[in-house]
Design a protein around this motif. Sequence first.
Motif, PDB file in Angstrom:
ATOM      1  N   GLY A 133     -36.018 -25.709  82.655  1.00 21.23           N
ATOM      2  CA  GLY A 133     -34.954 -26.610  82.722  1.00 21.23           C
ATOM      3  C   GLY A 133     -35.268 -27.795  81.761  1.00 21.23           C
ATOM      4  O   GLY A 133     -36.275 -28.591  81.726  1.00 21.23           O
TER       5      GLY A 133
ATOM      6  N   GLY B 125     -32.954 -30.500  81.421  1.00 18.02           N
ATOM      7  CA  GLY B 125     -32.127 -31.676  81.548  1.00 18.02           C
ATOM      8  C   GLY B 125     -32.984 -32.981  81.700  1.00 18.02           C
ATOM      9  O   GLY B 125     -34.160 -32.875  81.235  1.00 18.02           O
ATOM     10  N   GLN B 126     -32.577 -34.148  82.113  1.00 18.23           N
ATOM     11  CA  GLN B 126     -33.220 -35.517  82.081  1.00 18.23           C
ATOM     12  C   GLN B 126     -34.701 -35.129  82.635  1.00 18.23           C
ATOM     13  O   GLN B 126     -35.975 -35.730  82.179  1.00 18.23           O
ATOM     14  N   ALA B 127     -34.806 -34.203  83.680  1.00 15.71           N
ATOM     15  CA  ALA B 127     -36.213 -34.052  84.611  1.00 15.71           C
ATOM     16  C   ALA B 127     -36.986 -33.535  83.722  1.00 15.71           C
ATOM     17  O   ALA B 127     -38.119 -33.890  83.654  1.00 15.71           O
TER      18      ALA B 127
ATOM     19  N   GLU C 125     -35.197 -23.513  78.743  1.00 16.32           N
ATOM     20  CA  GLU C 125     -33.960 -24.036  79.083  1.00 16.32           C
ATOM     21  C   GLU C 125     -32.942 -22.797  78.604  1.00 16.32           C
ATOM     22  O   GLU C 125     -32.968 -22.232  77.386  1.00 16.32           O
ATOM     23  N   ARG C 126     -32.357 -22.322  79.660  1.00 16.79           N
ATOM     24  CA  ARG C 126     -31.365 -21.164  79.190  1.00 16.79           C
ATOM     25  C   ARG C 126     -30.183 -21.567  78.492  1.00 16.79           C
ATOM     26  O   ARG C 126     -29.469 -20.726  77.832  1.00 16.79           O
TER      27      ARG C 126
ATOM     28  N   HIS D 260     -27.323 -29.895  78.892  1.00 16.77           N
ATOM     29  CA  HIS D 260     -25.878 -29.065  78.820  1.00 16.77           C
ATOM     30  C   HIS D 260     -25.009 -29.315  79.965  1.00 16.77           C
ATOM     31  O   HIS D 260     -23.765 -29.700  79.980  1.00 16.77           O
TER      32      HIS D 260
ATOM     33  N   TRP E  73     -24.495 -32.378  81.478  1.00 11.56           N
ATOM     34  CA  TRP E  73     -23.879 -33.543  81.104  1.00 11.56           C
ATOM     35  C   TRP E  73     -22.555 -33.407  80.021  1.00 11.56           C
ATOM     36  O   TRP E  73     -21.614 -33.997  79.912  1.00 11.56           O
TER      37      TRP E  73
ATOM     38  N   VAL F 283     -21.608 -43.469  87.835  1.00 10.23           N
ATOM     39  CA  VAL F 283     -21.255 -44.351  88.942  1.00 10.23           C
ATOM     40  C   VAL F 283     -22.441 -45.062  89.303  1.00 10.23           C
ATOM     41  O   VAL F 283     -22.250 -46.014  89.897  1.00 10.23           O
ATOM     42  N   THR F 284     -23.667 -44.756  88.814  1.00 14.55           N
ATOM     43  CA  THR F 284     -24.913 -45.790  88.620  1.00 14.55           C
ATOM     44  C   THR F 284     -24.870 -46.713  87.682  1.00 14.55           C
ATOM     45  O   THR F 284     -24.544 -46.205  86.457  1.00 14.55           O
TER      46      THR F 284
ATOM     47  N   VAL G  45     -35.230 -18.324  82.387  1.00 18.36           N
ATOM     48  CA  VAL G  45     -36.285 -17.524  83.131  1.00 18.36           C
ATOM     49  C   VAL G  45     -35.678 -16.740  84.317  1.00 18.36           C
ATOM     50  O   VAL G  45     -34.787 -17.375  85.174  1.00 18.36           O
TER      51      VAL G  45
ATOM     52  N   GLY H 170     -32.653 -28.946  88.363  1.00 21.87           N
ATOM     53  CA  GLY H 170     -31.620 -29.645  88.909  1.00 21.87           C
ATOM     54  C   GLY H 170     -31.304 -29.140  90.517  1.00 21.87           C
ATOM     55  O   GLY H 170     -31.981 -28.371  90.819  1.00 21.87           O
TER      56      GLY H 170
ATOM     57  N   TYR I  96     -27.692 -28.866  91.221  1.00 21.17           N
ATOM     58  CA  TYR I  96     -26.450 -28.487  91.341  1.00 21.17           C
ATOM     59  C   TYR I  96     -26.261 -27.143  90.782  1.00 21.17           C
ATOM     60  O   TYR I  96     -25.846 -27.062  89.363  1.00 21.17           O
TER      61      TYR I  96
ATOM     62  N   GLY J 171     -32.964 -37.470  92.345  1.00 22.83           N
ATOM     63  CA  GLY J 171     -32.089 -36.585  91.630  1.00 22.83           C
ATOM     64  C   GLY J 171     -31.366 -37.040  90.725  1.00 22.83           C
ATOM     65  O   GLY J 171     -30.276 -36.794  90.218  1.00 22.83           O
ATOM     66  N   ARG J 172     -31.454 -38.429  90.411  1.00 24.43           N
ATOM     67  CA  ARG J 172     -30.724 -39.615  89.233  1.00 24.43           C
ATOM     68  C   ARG J 172     -31.502 -40.057  88.469  1.00 24.43           C
ATOM     69  O   ARG J 172     -32.714 -39.753  88.279  1.00 24.43           O
ATOM     70  N   PHE J 173     -30.940 -40.747  87.518  1.00 21.40           N
ATOM     71  CA  PHE J 173     -31.821 -41.331  86.432  1.00 21.40           C
ATOM     72  C   PHE J 173     -32.608 -42.222  86.885  1.00 21.40           C
ATOM     73  O   PHE J 173     -33.622 -42.702  86.584  1.00 21.40           O
TER      74      PHE J 173
HETATM   75  C1  LIG Z   1     -20.564 -34.627  88.938  1.00 20.72           C
HETATM   76  C2  LIG Z   1     -21.913 -35.316  88.882  1.00 20.72           C
HETATM   77  C3  LIG Z   1     -22.064 -36.567  88.778  1.00 20.72           C
HETATM   78  C4  LIG Z   1     -23.256 -37.296  88.592  1.00 20.72           C
HETATM   79  N1  LIG Z   1     -23.376 -38.853  88.467  1.00 20.72           N
HETATM   80  C5  LIG Z   1     -24.591 -39.469  88.289  1.00 20.72           C
HETATM   81  C6  LIG Z   1     -24.567 -40.664  87.921  1.00 20.72           C
HETATM   82  O1  LIG Z   1     -23.693 -41.406  87.752  1.00 20.72           O
HETATM   83  N2  LIG Z   1     -25.844 -41.302  87.915  1.00 20.72           N
HETATM   84  C7  LIG Z   1     -27.033 -40.603  88.115  1.00 20.72           C
HETATM   85  O2  LIG Z   1     -28.254 -41.043  88.055  1.00 20.72           O
HETATM   86  N3  LIG Z   1     -26.956 -39.424  88.437  1.00 20.72           N
HETATM   87  C8  LIG Z   1     -25.566 -38.485  88.450  1.00 20.72           C
HETATM   88  N4  LIG Z   1     -25.600 -37.341  88.886  1.00 20.72           N
HETATM   89  C9  LIG Z   1     -26.912 -36.706  89.140  1.00 20.72           C
HETATM   90  C10 LIG Z   1     -27.775 -36.069  88.153  1.00 20.72           C
HETATM   91  O3  LIG Z   1     -28.093 -37.320  87.265  1.00 20.72           O
HETATM   92  C11 LIG Z   1     -27.537 -35.008  87.440  1.00 20.72           C
HETATM   93  O4  LIG Z   1     -27.159 -33.737  88.267  1.00 20.72           O
HETATM   94  C12 LIG Z   1     -28.176 -34.413  86.167  1.00 20.72           C
HETATM   95  O5  LIG Z   1     -27.970 -33.704  85.471  1.00 20.72           O
HETATM   96  C13 LIG Z   1     -29.902 -34.135  86.728  1.00 20.72           C
HETATM   97  O6  LIG Z   1     -30.896 -33.866  86.037  1.00 20.72           O
HETATM   98  P1  LIG Z   1     -31.917 -32.588  86.148  1.00 20.72           P
HETATM   99  O7  LIG Z   1     -32.758 -32.644  84.828  1.00 20.72           O
HETATM  100  O8  LIG Z   1     -32.672 -32.776  87.153  1.00 20.72           O
HETATM  101  O9  LIG Z   1     -30.942 -31.267  86.096  1.00 20.72           O
HETATM  102  P2  LIG Z   1     -29.860 -30.508  85.162  1.00 20.72           P
HETATM  103  O10 LIG Z   1     -29.117 -31.424  84.283  1.00 20.72           O
HETATM  104  O11 LIG Z   1     -28.822 -29.778  85.937  1.00 20.72           O
HETATM  105  O12 LIG Z   1     -30.700 -29.607  84.263  1.00 20.72           O
HETATM  106  C14 LIG Z   1     -31.257 -28.395  84.483  1.00 20.72           C
HETATM  107  C15 LIG Z   1     -31.446 -27.577  83.688  1.00 20.72           C
HETATM  108  O13 LIG Z   1     -32.112 -26.373  84.112  1.00 20.72           O
HETATM  109  C16 LIG Z   1     -31.566 -25.139  83.500  1.00 20.72           C
HETATM  110  N5  LIG Z   1     -31.946 -24.199  84.210  1.00 20.72           N
HETATM  111  C17 LIG Z   1     -31.513 -23.911  85.164  1.00 20.72           C
HETATM  112  N6  LIG Z   1     -32.019 -22.618  85.631  1.00 20.72           N
HETATM  113  C18 LIG Z   1     -32.764 -22.292  84.677  1.00 20.72           C
HETATM  114  C19 LIG Z   1     -33.465 -21.110  84.530  1.00 20.72           C
HETATM  115  N7  LIG Z   1     -33.512 -20.089  85.502  1.00 20.72           N
HETATM  116  N8  LIG Z   1     -34.122 -20.688  83.529  1.00 20.72           N
HETATM  117  C20 LIG Z   1     -34.081 -21.673  82.326  1.00 20.72           C
HETATM  118  N9  LIG Z   1     -33.307 -22.976  82.547  1.00 20.72           N
HETATM  119  C21 LIG Z   1     -32.647 -23.300  83.592  1.00 20.72           C
HETATM  120  C22 LIG Z   1     -30.265 -25.457  83.316  1.00 20.72           C
HETATM  121  O14 LIG Z   1     -29.482 -24.839  82.123  1.00 20.72           O
HETATM  122  C23 LIG Z   1     -30.197 -27.144  83.027  1.00 20.72           C
HETATM  123  O15 LIG Z   1     -30.075 -27.566  81.835  1.00 20.72           O
HETATM  124  C24 LIG Z   1     -24.574 -36.661  88.939  1.00 20.72           C
HETATM  125  C25 LIG Z   1     -24.577 -35.252  89.050  1.00 20.72           C
HETATM  126  C26 LIG Z   1     -23.111 -34.379  89.048  1.00 20.72           C
HETATM  127  C27 LIG Z   1     -22.957 -33.238  89.667  1.00 20.72           C
END
Ligand SMILES: Cc1cc2nc3c(=O)[nH]c(=O)nc-3n(C[C@H](O)[C@H](O)[C@H](O)COP(=O)(O)OP(=O)(O)OC[C@H]3O[C@@H](n4cnc5c(N)ncnc54)[C@H](O)[C@@H]3O)c2cc1C
Length: 401
Positions: free
Chosen positions: A11, A13-15, A34-35, A40, A42, A53-54, A101, A127, A129, A377-379
């Motif tokens: 993955g 994303g930001q994490a 990253e799939r 993506h 965002w 929202v934050t 994966v 992530g 969600y 789960g946030r920034f």
């Molecule tokens: C509607 C909404 C609003 C939000 N608003 C805020 C906010 O205001 N402030 C804040 O701080 N946070 C907010 N969040 C929460 C959080 O910041 C986001 O969900 C953020 O995208 C989480 O980052 P992440 O890297 O953990 O996961 P993700 O951004 O979901 O990244 C995970 C990545 O893993 C990849 N992946 C998944 N499965 C596989 C696999 N099997 N193989 C390869 N790749 C894979 C996905 O394609 C994806 O790119 C919000 C979330 C949502 C849903």
Amino acid sequence: MTRDVKVAIIGAGQAGLSMSWLLGERGIDHVVLERETPCHDWVSRRWESFCLVTPNHQCRLPGWSYDGPDPEGFMLRDEVVAWLAAYRESFHPPVHQGVEVTRLDAGFRLETSGGPVEADQVVIATGGYHVPRFPVLPLEVTQLHSARYRSAADLPAGDVLVVGSGQSGVQIAEDLHLAGRRVHLAVGTAPRAARRYRGHDTITWLEQMGHYARSAAELGNERGHDRANHYMTGRRPSHDVDLRAFAADGMVLHGRLLGVEAGRLRFGDDLAANLDHADAVAASIKASIDDFIDARGIDAPTEPAYVPGWQPPGGGSSLEEASLGAVVWATGFRRDDGWNRLPAFDGGGFPVHERGVSAVPGLYWLGLPWQHTWGSGRFAGVADDAAYLAEVIGARTLVGA
Ligand SMILES: Cc1cc2nc3c(=O)[nH]c(=O)nc-3n(C[C@H](O)[C@H](O)[C@H](O)COP(=O)(O)OP(=O)(O)OC[C@H]3O[C@@H](n4cnc5c(N)ncnc54)[C@H](O)[C@@H]3O)c2cc1C
């Protein structure tokens, strides 16, 4: 791609990017799989008028913090996307995009759409969600999940029912309302918080009060991954989400959606209780800020108490399906870890871990909602969690795992 690596991060994303930055700093060989494309979610799962929202000051990743002119403002979707793109540009993480994966086995052996990968350690940063969750109701009308909502203009003509009053539900309802659509909102039990109070953003106060440093364990963890967030919005100009004010302005509020029978949607009689509950939570947060201000002797302006305006008529309600153009389900997501064959989950399918460290040696999670704190789960908190894991991974790398 057939590769042996020290660490595979799943993955980007930001994490996943945060983890990559910290491993890179330590010189630990790793790949990020990253799939889709980096960050993506965002880009492709947020509506056009989306904003954080934050507050921006909580956008802090390893080696990359918001330093723009509006720390108590809220980046718009495209600003978030640009900020994250600049983060990637700043250190060029080893991301293999378009690589899914499809299976993770002991060892660690990863099957991916780009070929097998063998890794000593694995960080799952996929992530929280994954799969949109909504009931299958016998409705003829257009239905979509909040993850697919883009703008009012994309929906068929007619009234729109938004189901769910968490953060996404209330923001989408407001977006539709401002676009001139007649909106019905099925209100659930989500609490709310004021946007600003006594001269600062509520989140800024809570951060100063140490609220976000409190761990899930300290809070009993019953506030974990399934609890609805306090609803609020970062939409400009700064304002509270006051559903009573929306109702006074023409939005139609209902209680919880119970079901559909013979073309009529039926709603529960819990609207008044749900609005009162949200107001009570907002008031209790303000009271805790008042206590903090008093205890510290902070010079902050005072504000009059909130007076609930619009009051709902008692009882349940119903709605003719034929009057609707669309239903937007803002009812959350469920996890999908089907590709992960390791014994790393509890009976309910939720990851078992201690601050991201799983019971399977060398396997970690990052970015889970409430993984360690509210910000996990946030920034706000992912950098701290990633730093913790980087220590654990670094130590294990040194002993040659
Ligand atoms: C509607 C909404 C609003 C939000 N608003 C805020 C906010 O205001 N402030 C804040 O701080 N946070 C907010 N969040 C929460 C959080 O910041 C986001 O969900 C953020 O995208 C989480 O980052 P992440 O890297 O953990 O996961 P993700 O951004 O979901 O990244 C995970 C990545 O893993 C990849 N992946 C998944 N499965 C596989 C696999 N099997 N193989 C390869 N790749 C894979 C996905 O394609 C994806 O790119 C919000 C979330 C949502 C849903």
